[in-house]
Design an enzyme around this catalytic site. Structure first.
Site, mmCIF file in Angstrom:
data_model
loop_
_atom_site.group_PDB
_atom_site.id
_atom_site.type_symbol
_atom_site.label_atom_id
_atom_site.label_comp_id
_atom_site.label_asym_id
_atom_site.label_seq_id
_atom_site.Cartn_x
_atom_site.Cartn_y
_atom_site.Cartn_z
ATOM 1 N N CYS A 1 0.837 -1.212 0.000
ATOM 2 C CA CYS A 1 0.000 0.000 0.000
ATOM 3 C C CYS A 1 0.870 1.260 0.000
ATOM 4 O O CYS A 1 0.487 2.293 -0.559
ATOM 5 C CB CYS A 1 -0.889 0.057 1.242
ATOM 6 N N ARG B 1 9.953 -6.185 4.837
ATOM 7 C CA ARG B 1 9.011 -7.024 4.082
ATOM 8 C C ARG B 1 9.755 -7.836 3.013
ATOM 9 O O ARG B 1 9.462 -9.016 2.799
ATOM 10 C CB ARG B 1 7.929 -6.131 3.459
ATOM 11 N N THR C 1 -7.098 -1.722 10.625
ATOM 12 C CA THR C 1 -7.779 -2.767 9.858
ATOM 13 C C THR C 1 -9.215 -2.947 10.351
ATOM 14 O O THR C 1 -9.509 -2.728 11.535
ATOM 15 C CB THR C 1 -7.024 -4.114 9.975
ATOM 16 N N SER D 1 -6.208 -12.381 15.675
ATOM 17 C CA SER D 1 -4.842 -12.903 15.497
ATOM 18 C C SER D 1 -3.913 -11.982 16.273
ATOM 19 O O SER D 1 -4.326 -10.899 16.716
ATOM 20 C CB SER D 1 -4.446 -12.877 14.011
ATOM 21 N N TYR E 1 -1.496 -10.316 14.992
ATOM 22 C CA TYR E 1 -1.422 -9.097 14.180
ATOM 23 C C TYR E 1 -2.575 -8.143 14.499
ATOM 24 O O TYR E 1 -2.368 -6.953 14.752
ATOM 25 C CB TYR E 1 -1.423 -9.462 12.681
ATOM 26 N N HIS E 2 -3.804 -8.684 14.496
ATOM 27 C CA HIS E 2 -4.955 -7.811 14.756
ATOM 28 C C HIS E 2 -4.902 -7.253 16.184
ATOM 29 O O HIS E 2 -5.337 -6.130 16.440
ATOM 30 C CB HIS E 2 -6.265 -8.576 14.543
ATOM 31 N N LYS F 1 -3.013 -4.119 16.291
ATOM 32 C CA LYS F 1 -3.760 -2.970 15.756
ATOM 33 C C LYS F 1 -4.743 -2.419 16.790
ATOM 34 O O LYS F 1 -4.981 -1.208 16.854
ATOM 35 C CB LYS F 1 -4.515 -3.372 14.482
ATOM 36 N N LEU G 1 -8.567 -12.177 -2.400
ATOM 37 C CA LEU G 1 -9.008 -12.052 -3.798
ATOM 38 C C LEU G 1 -7.823 -12.107 -4.767
ATOM 39 O O LEU G 1 -7.881 -12.805 -5.791
ATOM 40 C CB LEU G 1 -9.816 -10.753 -3.968
ATOM 41 N N THR H 1 -8.294 -21.778 -3.234
ATOM 42 C CA THR H 1 -8.148 -22.374 -1.898
ATOM 43 C C THR H 1 -9.091 -21.702 -0.896
ATOM 44 O O THR H 1 -8.715 -20.746 -0.214
ATOM 45 C CB THR H 1 -6.696 -22.213 -1.409
ATOM 46 N N ARG I 1 -7.477 -21.191 10.562
ATOM 47 C CA ARG I 1 -7.732 -20.132 11.554
ATOM 48 C C ARG I 1 -8.759 -20.581 12.579
ATOM 49 O O ARG I 1 -9.629 -21.386 12.287
ATOM 50 C CB ARG I 1 -8.265 -18.874 10.863
HETATM 51 N N1 LIG Z 1 -2.747 -5.120 2.496
HETATM 52 C C1 LIG Z 1 -3.948 -5.162 3.069
HETATM 53 O O1 LIG Z 1 -4.876 -5.851 2.583
HETATM 54 C C2 LIG Z 1 -4.223 -4.338 4.308
HETATM 55 C C3 LIG Z 1 -5.518 -4.361 4.830
HETATM 56 C C4 LIG Z 1 -5.792 -3.634 5.985
HETATM 57 C C5 LIG Z 1 -4.788 -2.888 6.584
HETATM 58 N N2 LIG Z 1 -3.532 -2.883 6.054
HETATM 59 C C6 LIG Z 1 -2.508 -2.095 6.754
HETATM 60 O O2 LIG Z 1 -1.816 -1.251 5.862
HETATM 61 C C7 LIG Z 1 -0.443 -1.168 6.233
HETATM 62 C C8 LIG Z 1 0.414 -1.489 5.018
HETATM 63 O O3 LIG Z 1 0.089 -2.788 4.545
HETATM 64 P P1 LIG Z 1 0.808 -3.403 3.292
HETATM 65 O O4 LIG Z 1 -0.099 -4.414 2.720
HETATM 66 O O5 LIG Z 1 1.322 -2.301 2.447
HETATM 67 O O6 LIG Z 1 2.005 -4.171 4.018
HETATM 68 P P2 LIG Z 1 3.510 -4.384 3.515
HETATM 69 O O7 LIG Z 1 4.111 -5.410 4.403
HETATM 70 O O8 LIG Z 1 3.550 -4.609 2.051
HETATM 71 O O9 LIG Z 1 4.173 -2.957 3.800
HETATM 72 C C9 LIG Z 1 4.627 -2.561 5.064
HETATM 73 C C10 LIG Z 1 5.961 -1.887 4.869
HETATM 74 O O10 LIG Z 1 6.443 -1.448 6.123
HETATM 75 C C11 LIG Z 1 7.808 -1.774 6.239
HETATM 76 N N3 LIG Z 1 8.099 -1.911 7.660
HETATM 77 C C12 LIG Z 1 7.608 -2.822 8.546
HETATM 78 N N4 LIG Z 1 8.112 -2.621 9.756
HETATM 79 C C13 LIG Z 1 8.921 -1.550 9.664
HETATM 80 C C14 LIG Z 1 9.746 -0.848 10.582
HETATM 81 N N5 LIG Z 1 9.844 -1.233 11.859
HETATM 82 N N6 LIG Z 1 10.445 0.220 10.153
HETATM 83 C C15 LIG Z 1 10.375 0.620 8.854
HETATM 84 N N7 LIG Z 1 9.636 -0.007 7.928
HETATM 85 C C16 LIG Z 1 8.919 -1.083 8.338
HETATM 86 C C17 LIG Z 1 7.991 -3.057 5.447
HETATM 87 O O11 LIG Z 1 9.319 -3.248 4.995
HETATM 88 C C18 LIG Z 1 7.011 -2.838 4.290
HETATM 89 O O12 LIG Z 1 7.634 -2.264 3.173
HETATM 90 C C19 LIG Z 1 -0.213 -2.168 7.356
HETATM 91 O O13 LIG Z 1 -0.080 -1.503 8.574
HETATM 92 C C20 LIG Z 1 -1.449 -3.024 7.334
HETATM 93 O O14 LIG Z 1 -1.790 -3.451 8.607
HETATM 94 C C21 LIG Z 1 -3.231 -3.590 4.928
#
Ligand SMILES: NC(=O)c1ccc[n+]([C@@H]2O[C@H](COP(=O)([O-])OP(=O)(O)OC[C@H]3O[C@@H](n4cnc5c(N)ncnc54)[C@H](O)[C@@H]3O)[C@@H](O)[C@H]2O)c1
Length: 405
Positions: free
Chosen positions: A15, A38, A148, A190, A192-193, A196, A250, A264, A333
């Site tokens: 994102c 990541r 989230t 979880s 993770y959740h 948050k 998805l 799956t 889960r």
């Molecule tokens: N992808 C989804 O479907 C989704 C849905 C709901 C919420 N979110 C939230 O959006 C945010 C971004 O999600 P995403 O899918 O882009 O995840 P992602 O893992 O692709 O991106 C997170 C980025 O943060 C960096 N990062 C993690 N810890 C770090 C740290 N301590 N210092 C510096 N950088 C760090 C990682 O290297 C990565 O590039 C997350 O907080 C996630 O909880 C995502």
């Protein structure tokens, strides 16, 4: 006029990268901080992005060549390097910080005790460091955090989930009623959740105690992979997670269809979840930046989701478009087999969001991208191997559930 400065923490991620580009395109001076954790997790798990993502150096060089807009990049951990973060805020005096920098996969957070502890250590320290650094720097920064929809939990209720705050009526000792608005009771599913939901308490405290201006976006599951900005050049391509831990439902189904793997579905696929296309994610974040809380406002909470579907219905839709077969697996889960979910999402609509829905042909676009890069898929990484409890792990060994949906 001087550009508004925005620091994007986690700006190398799924994102974060498209958001950095979208804001740069829309006149913001963008500074990315990311420790590339990541990418490292992909290496540790022996998996990869389906799309061939380039290094941050190549990405930002290409963006600058195409648009003339510079994006700065700092590689450090927000959880571990407090003083670098603090100095950055003091030096740059950003108008806003967008905080994506957390470990974001529920299955990864449930793999084992190392992953559970890493998720808690990383996410809570990152969030708390950001808050401390804003307070200590004295800079008037608007913090936008990606939360989230999962913080609300997925228990079936007859309620339409409000945007963060729940009006309640409580009987007092004298028999009269007090009317309150409380944070919607958290229901994490979880580790993770859980991080948050704990972030949300930090926000509550720092908003109350220090008057920080904070927006928390309770985002649904993001699908899609491209935005108009990432589509401008192959070197700007965004990551596409498909593996059992990080792939979201998805996108995973569309990729599975592309590589000829059955879709799956876990359990009977009765899990109802909220969704949003990546193109809308970046729009929502810009809208949140443009509409910050005023000084003295409580934490502003938005539901960042545009539609709601069951996993089973998604599988059927993907199967109709692609001809893929559907296979039902034991659910790794610990969750209800089925739930209903109704969520309010008026706030972004009232700010002008024009939602992108599943029926607009974009599933075909994701399918095409998955087809283009399907040779990069590591087939043995598709199945989710993380289980929520030891008993589930024992129960799952080698089994699929009956085709019951
Ligand atoms: N992808 C989804 O479907 C989704 C849905 C709901 C919420 N979110 C939230 O959006 C945010 C971004 O999600 P995403 O899918 O882009 O995840 P992602 O893992 O692709 O991106 C997170 C980025 O943060 C960096 N990062 C993690 N810890 C770090 C740290 N301590 N210092 C510096 N950088 C760090 C990682 O290297 C990565 O590039 C997350 O907080 C996630 O909880 C995502």
């Amino acid at each position: 006029m001087e550009k508004k400065k925005v620091v994007v923490l986690g700006g190398d991620g799924f994102c974060g990268w498209p958001t950095a580009l979208h804001l740069s395109e829309n006149g913001y001076d963008v500074i990315v901080v990311d420790n590339l954790s990541r990418r490292k997790i992909d290496l540790d798990l022996g998996t990869n992005s389906l799309t061939p993502i380039k290094s941050m150096e190549i990405r930002i060089k290409r963006w600058e060549e195409l648009t003339g807009n510079k994006i700065s990049f700092y590689n450090f951990s927000v959880a571990d390097n407090y003083h670098r973060l603090f100095s950055l805020f003091v030096e740059l005096k950003p108008d806003a910080v967008i905080h994506f920098a957390e470990q974001r996969a529920a299955p990864y957070s449930m793999r084992d005790s190392f992953c559970k502890r890493y998720t808690v250590d990383n996410n809570l320290r990152a969030t708390h460091n950001v808050l401390c650094a804003i307070v200590e720097s004295g800079v008037d920064i608007h913090l936008v955090h990606l939360g989230t929809m999962g913080v609300y939990g997925y228990q079936t209720t007859d309620l339409t989930i409000p945007e963060g705050y729940l009006p309640v009526q409580v009987e007092k000792d004298d028999g009269s009623f007090a009317h309150l608005e409380i944070i919607y009771p958290p229901g994490p599913g979880s580790v993770y959740h859980t991080t948050k939901t704990q972030d949300a308490l930090f926000f509550y405290f720092y908003n109350k105690n220090d008057g920080l201006r904070i927006t928390d976006l309770h985002q649904g599951i993001v699908w899609g992979t491209m935005t108009p900005e990432t589509s401008r050049h192959e070197e700007l391509i965004n990551r596409f997670d498909y593996d059992g831990d990080y792939g979201t439902v998805l996108n995973r189904f569309l990729m599975q269809a592309a590589v000829g793997h059955p879709l799956t579905v876990h359990g009977i696929g009765g899990q109802t979840r909220a969704f949003i296309h990546l193109k809308d994610t970046v729009q929502c974040i810009r809208l949140a930046l443009e509409n910050p809380p005023h000084h003295g406002d409580r934490v502003k909470i938005f539901n960042q989701a545009t539609e709601v579907h069951t996993v089973r219905d998604l599988a059927r839709k993907v199967s109709e478009i692609t001809g893929a077969s559907i296979r039902y697996f034991k659910n790794p889960r610990s969750e209800a087999a089925e739930n209903n979910l109704r969520v309010k999402r008026e706030k972004f609509l009232s700010l002008g969001l024009n939602p992108t829905t599943l029926d607009e042909g974009l599933m075909e676009e994701v399918f095409e991208i998955a087809n283009k890069y399907k040779n990069r898929c590591l087939m043995d990484k598709i199945i989710c191997t993380s289980t929520w409890t030891k008993n589930i792990a024992v129960d799952m060994e080698g089994k699929e559930s009956p085709d019951s949906a």
